[in-house]
Write an enzyme that holds these catalytic residues in place. Structure first.
Site, PDB file in Angstrom:
ATOM      1  N   ILE A   1       0.794  -1.197  -0.187  1.00  0.00           N
ATOM      2  CA  ILE A   1       0.110   0.015  -0.095  1.00  0.00           C
ATOM      3  C   ILE A   1       0.761   1.426  -0.039  1.00  0.00           C
ATOM      4  CG2 ILE A   1      -2.045  -1.132   1.004  1.00  0.00           C
ATOM      5  CD1 ILE A   1      -1.108  -0.058   3.657  1.00  0.00           C
ATOM      6  N   GLY A   2       2.295   1.206   0.149  1.00  0.00           N
ATOM      7  CA  GLY A   2       2.950   2.148   0.019  1.00  0.00           C
ATOM      8  C   GLY A   2       4.326   1.929  -0.056  1.00  0.00           C
TER       9      GLY A   2
ATOM     10  N   GLY B   1       8.370   3.578   1.151  1.00  0.00           N
ATOM     11  CA  GLY B   1       9.271   4.581   1.748  1.00  0.00           C
ATOM     12  C   GLY B   1      10.656   4.914   1.252  1.00  0.00           C
TER      13      GLY B   1
ATOM     14  N   PHE C   1      13.258   3.680   2.439  1.00  0.00           N
ATOM     15  CA  PHE C   1      13.953   2.295   2.659  1.00  0.00           C
ATOM     16  C   PHE C   1      12.952   1.260   2.941  1.00  0.00           C
ATOM     17  CE2 PHE C   1      16.624   5.777   4.121  1.00  0.00           C
ATOM     18  CZ  PHE C   1      17.911   5.275   3.567  1.00  0.00           C
TER      19      PHE C   1
ATOM     20  N   LYS D   1       4.994  -1.455   8.511  1.00  0.00           N
ATOM     21  CA  LYS D   1       6.012  -0.947   7.427  1.00  0.00           C
ATOM     22  C   LYS D   1       7.267  -2.056   7.577  1.00  0.00           C
ATOM     23  CE  LYS D   1       8.587   3.017   7.245  1.00  0.00           C
ATOM     24  NZ  LYS D   1       8.775   4.634   7.712  1.00  0.00           N
TER      25      LYS D   1
ATOM     26  N   ASP E   1      11.687  15.659   6.361  1.00  0.00           N
ATOM     27  CA  ASP E   1      11.114  14.920   5.185  1.00  0.00           C
ATOM     28  C   ASP E   1       9.700  15.189   5.255  1.00  0.00           C
ATOM     29  OD1 ASP E   1      11.222  14.081   2.708  1.00  0.00           O
ATOM     30  OD2 ASP E   1      11.116  12.062   3.327  1.00  0.00           O
TER      31      ASP E   1
END
Length: 236
Positions: free
Chosen positions: A5-6, A8, A10, A28, A120
């Site tokens: 679903i995503g 990042g 790393f 994650k 970020d």
């Protein structure tokens, strides 16, 4: 659930659920291979574990898989996705910009009280709850700093990076405010301040071109304009 679903810098993010209570979470997955990665993960972990604020994503658990060198963060899941998807290059009414900026400011003030610089901030790193409130996420570059210290690591996402970071100068706790300015600009005008194709063009634009306000016939209140101009001041 193996569907991603995503993603990042790393990491990969999956949707998962607890076998105990069927609650849905975002998982994650961070693969640790490089030495530098391990310290990044430890840092994000220590930062996240200590955070408890309505505008910041909550970390529920950490699972370390030593066989495969993976670490899993168990975080709140938000089906509406990120703020970039929500904005979708469209301007928001000013009253909504005000609401989201207030929530962002509250979250950042909380981080600042803990001497944490996010480094970020961008719409992709802000999630939207079911009742349309925001949550700051992705603390992969976050750093605990002394309020008076200067840092010089190049990190963040170019379009949202403060001029002093882009120009590889030392920067301090104020650099996140530039990112907030770019996010506000994007909420108001439905586009980012610089229309460029690559990092070099961006550096040139940031250093040589003034940011244009009053575009696309969008009416902006004096207060909002003043705030935007103050946040997007190139000299920190």
């Amino acid at each position: 659930n193996r569907k991603r679903i995503g993603k990042g810098s790393f990491s990969t993010i999956y949707k998962g659920y607890s076998t105990k209570n069927n609650n849905v979470y975002a998982i994650k997955e961070i693969v640790i291979d490089k030495k530098q990665n391990k310290s990044l993960v430890k840092r994000e972990l220590n930062v996240l574990k200590s955070l408890d604020h309505p505008s910041i994503v909550k970390l529920h658990d950490v699972i370390i898989d030593t066989n495969y060198n993976n670490i899993y963060f168990v975080l709140d899941y938000y089906p509406k996705g990120d703020f970039a998807k929500f904005l979708n290059h469209r301007p928001l009414k000013e009253k909504y910009c005000k609401k989201y900026l207030k929530q962002l400011a509250d979250g950042l003030e909380y981080l600042l009280d803990k001497d944490i610089l996010h480094r970020d901030l961008k719409p992709q790193n802000i999630l939207l709850t079911d009742d349309f409130n925001i949550k700051i996420t992705d603390f992969g570059f976050a750093k605990q700093i002394d309020k008076n210290s200067l840092i010089n690591t190049l990190c963040g996402s170019p379009m949202y990076m403060a001029p002093e970071i882009i120009n590889k100068k030392e920067y301090d706790i104020k650099s996140d405010l530039w990112s907030v300015g770019v996010i506000l600009y994007e909420m108001i005008y439905g586009q980012v301040p610089y229309n460029v194709n690559n990092f070099l063009e961006l550096i040139k634009n940031v250093n040589k071109c003034d940011i244009k306000y009053h575009i696309n016939n969008i009416k902006v209140s004096d207060d909002c304009l003043e705030l935007m101009v103050s946040l997007l001041t190139k000299n920190p």
